[in-house]
Scaffold this active site. Structure first.
Site, mmCIF file in Angstrom:
data_model
loop_
_atom_site.group_PDB
_atom_site.id
_atom_site.type_symbol
_atom_site.label_atom_id
_atom_site.label_comp_id
_atom_site.label_asym_id
_atom_site.label_seq_id
_atom_site.Cartn_x
_atom_site.Cartn_y
_atom_site.Cartn_z
ATOM 1 N N ASP A 110 -7.029 14.266 15.229
ATOM 2 C CA ASP A 110 -5.701 14.798 14.932
ATOM 3 C C ASP A 110 -4.987 14.006 13.832
ATOM 4 O OD1 ASP A 110 -3.606 16.541 15.260
ATOM 5 O OD2 ASP A 110 -2.938 15.761 17.193
ATOM 6 N N GLU B 28 -1.473 12.917 8.404
ATOM 7 C CA GLU B 28 -0.572 13.403 7.352
ATOM 8 C C GLU B 28 0.626 12.474 7.134
ATOM 9 O OE1 GLU B 28 -2.184 16.769 9.932
ATOM 10 O OE2 GLU B 28 -0.906 15.007 10.299
ATOM 11 N N ASP C 200 -0.965 23.532 14.571
ATOM 12 C CA ASP C 200 -0.017 23.829 15.642
ATOM 13 C C ASP C 200 0.823 25.066 15.351
ATOM 14 O OD1 ASP C 200 -1.012 21.469 16.614
ATOM 15 O OD2 ASP C 200 0.711 20.268 16.013
#
Length: 634
Positions: free
Chosen positions: A369, A372, A436
């Site tokens: 995950d 960023e 998401d």
């Protein structure tokens, strides 16, 4: 004398000529100034401040040892330059695609596209979610994306890639012209040309990398469940009782959870939680004995005040502030640190944790995950400017995971799926997921955006992608409209993902407030029915995944890839092909019971009703719940 010799050298290689365009027809401009990056929670606002540097003489050259690479730089390399632009002429009337994983725009024609790795944002323009999320600066906009790639493909079968890692933009607002912009003193542009879009992707991925084949176990149902060993075992048994072909479980809470001011969050210390999963290694072995693989979760962050974090701090393995102090970052409810992947020792450290605590304990895969959030005002071990490493950090995070799998001798057995990425990620990650999405039908951040993401990423070399069944992001605040998963959105997402390579659920941000596949007999039955359909398609998926690994052509295909000479295919929206012969027209709006799409030439038989439609035409098709519009080419 040195400047004169450089000029002669560059002049010499300029006349080699370009395959996709002639450098002599291009115009380069240099600027002094900067792009300013302001943001929080992994999202950024970018503002340009500059003035043209009129004294700089532009030089456009093609490197002798790389005929597909064009370099734009000042003649006198001692002059400080901050922003470089290149404007090239192209044929008028072209359509443009690509851009990495885009969520709002599948076609980029007429757009000005920025390329910055960041959080996707909540809502991304959809109402009312965006307005609500912007109260904390997390709303996103039409161009926010986890995985931008400054690559565009045009319908004359040419492609252009900005090779700089820094922030960049591609301006397609003027018909017959492309402008490339980088926050750098030089611009590196790679070009390709082919006879078809498939051949173009084959050439692009030959240079940027292709994704490996998936192991057999990934083609069954992957249950995204959590709550401890006993609850997970019971949910697996329950699903199997409905005939669901469960082949794996994805348990993000294998590390345990931490209670915060905004609710329960995963505990970001990458080792098994002995309270939630006592004897985790044995738990994985027990599941494997039932032919069920176990998948976990990891990201490049470390929760503050843990033993693992203290070790990283002591060794200097985390990102620092410019003053040399550790960079403590608020992550929503708690604080933590980012592992400095520019430090080879830090990379080896976290890689060994993956090999020991994850693969060593029996995990067959995981969600890799985030990646960023690298701050633009940090200090890196490598000494590199954060503006030049921010985007690359995402690909390096995937690289750490890939190397861990390879060094453990598990490539082809272990699968990690990435959320973020950048140029070259197609040759690093073993699988992508579209991040998401909201648990609704929003065009920019709901079910439809997941389709756009799969198609745009596929046209950018990311051949294997999927989304969370039912979406992830939910909103529940006093005085605001709640956004929570209901049966309709769950069922339509189940229908969609049944015809993508991976069939994986997610309980979502607020599991107890939303409908789950296991909520009642109806949801269990519905989910199981489409799980069986997905499993029955294994031979087709395996064939297409193998083809993708050899050619870079994606499993989920834009109609332009399948019928490049049929201009109607450029006007389609949301529909896609699985391979060349299975056409899917998903429902993307609430209470929608019909869909309209274009059927290329030939005869098309409905997967469920067996009705046959004539191709070369647009058709309105019935699509009630339980009978999605899916057609086979006869």
């Amino acid at each position: 004398m040195r400047t004169f010799l450089i000029f002669l050298f560059l002049l010499k290689i300029t006349v080699v000529g370009a395959q996709t365009f002639n450098p002599s027809d291009a115009k380069a401009t240099f600027y002094n100034g900067t792009f300013q990056y302001k943001g929080k929670l992994g999202s950024y606002k970018v503002k340009r401040k500059d003035k043209p540097n009129d004294v700089v003489t532009a030089t456009i050259c093609r490197r002798v040892n790389d005929q597909n690479l064009i370099v734009v730089l000042p003649l006198d390399e001692t002059i400080p330059i901050d922003i470089t632009e290149l404007k090239i002429p192209v044929s008028k009337g072209l359509h443009f695609f690509g851009g990495g994983e885009q969520f709002s725009h599948l076609e980029l024609t007429g757009k000005h596209v920025p390329f910055l790795v960041e959080e996707n944002g909540i809502g991304r323009g959809d109402k009312p979610a965006t307005k609500t999320a912007n109260l904390v600066g997390a709303g996103g906009h039409e161009w926010t994306t986890y995985c931008p790639i400054p690559l565009i493909l045009s319908t004359d079968n040419k492609a252009y890639l900005i090779e700089n890692d820094c922030y960049s933009e591609i301006d397609l607002t003027v018909d017959g012209e492309i402008t490339f912009i980088v926050h750098d003193h030089e611009l590196k542009l790679r070009t390709w040309e082919a006879n078809s879009p498939k051949e173009l992707l084959e050439k692009i991925t030959a240079d940027l990398g292709r994704m490996p084949q998936l192991p057999d176990w990934t083609y069954g149902t992957i249950l995204g469940i959590q709550g401890g060993a006993e609850r997970v075992k019971q949910l697996v048994k329950d699903a199997q009782g409905y005939g669901n072909p469960v082949s794996a479980i994805w348990i993000q809470d294998w590390v345990g959870k931490k209670q915060t001011s905004i609710g329960s969050r995963l505990r970001w210390e990458w080792k098994p939680d002995t309270l939630t999963y006592p004897n985790f290694k044995q738990f994985c072995a027990d599941m494997n004995a039932q032919d069920i693989k176990v998948m976990g979760y990891i990201n490049p962050f470390l929760l503050e005040e843990t033993d693992m974090t203290n070790q990283a701090l002591e060794k200097g393995y985390i990102v620092h502030k410019k003053n040399g102090s550790p960079y403590l970052i608020p992550f929503g409810g708690f604080k933590g640190y980012i592992i400095d992947l520019s430090n080879p020792s830090a990379r080896n450290w976290i890689k060994n944790i993956i090999k020991t605590n994850m693969i060593g304990n029996g995990l067959s895969g995981w969600m890799a995950d985030f990646a960023e959030w690298l701050p633009f005002d940090c200090k890196l071990h490598s000494g590199q400017s954060p503006k030049d490493y921010h985007n690359r950090f995402a690909a390096d995070w995937a690289k750490v995971n890939r190397e861990a799998v390879e060094e453990a001798g598990k490539l082809g057995e272990v699968v990690f799926f990435s959320r973020s990425g950048f140029t070259g990620s197609s040759g690093i990650s073993t699988l992508f997921w579209a991040g998401d999405q909201m648990v609704d039908f929003g065009e920019n951040d709901g079910l439809g955006s997941a389709i756009t993401a799969m198609l745009s990423s596929g046209l950018s070399g990311m051949s294997l992608n999927h989304s969370d069944i039912g979406g992830y992001t939910a909103l529940k605040f006093p005085l605001f409209k709640n956004v929570l998963r209901d049966k309709e959105i769950l069922f339509r997402w189940i229908e969609l993902e049944a015809f993508t390579p991976l069939f994986r659920t997610h309980e979502g941000l607020l599991p107890n407030d939303m409908v789950q596949y296991y909520s009642d007999n109806e949801t269990k039955t519905y989910f199981s029915a489409f799980a069986k359909i997905h499993k029955a398609m294994t031979p087709l998926f395996k064939h297409l995944v193998k083809e993708a690994s050899e050619t870079g052509v994606p499993v989920i295909r834009h109609p332009w890839l399948v019928c490049p000479t049929d201009t109607n295919c450029l006007q389609t929206k949301n529909q896609f092909f699985v391979g060349d012969d299975l056409l899917v027209l998903p429902v993307t709006e609430r209470k929608q019971t019909t869909v309209r799409g274009y059927f290329p030439e030939g005869k098309w038989m409905h997967y469920f009703t067996k009705e046959v439609l004539e191709g070369g035409a647009w058709h309105e098709v019935e699509a009630p719940l339980g009978t999605p519009a899916v057609f086979l080419r006869k």
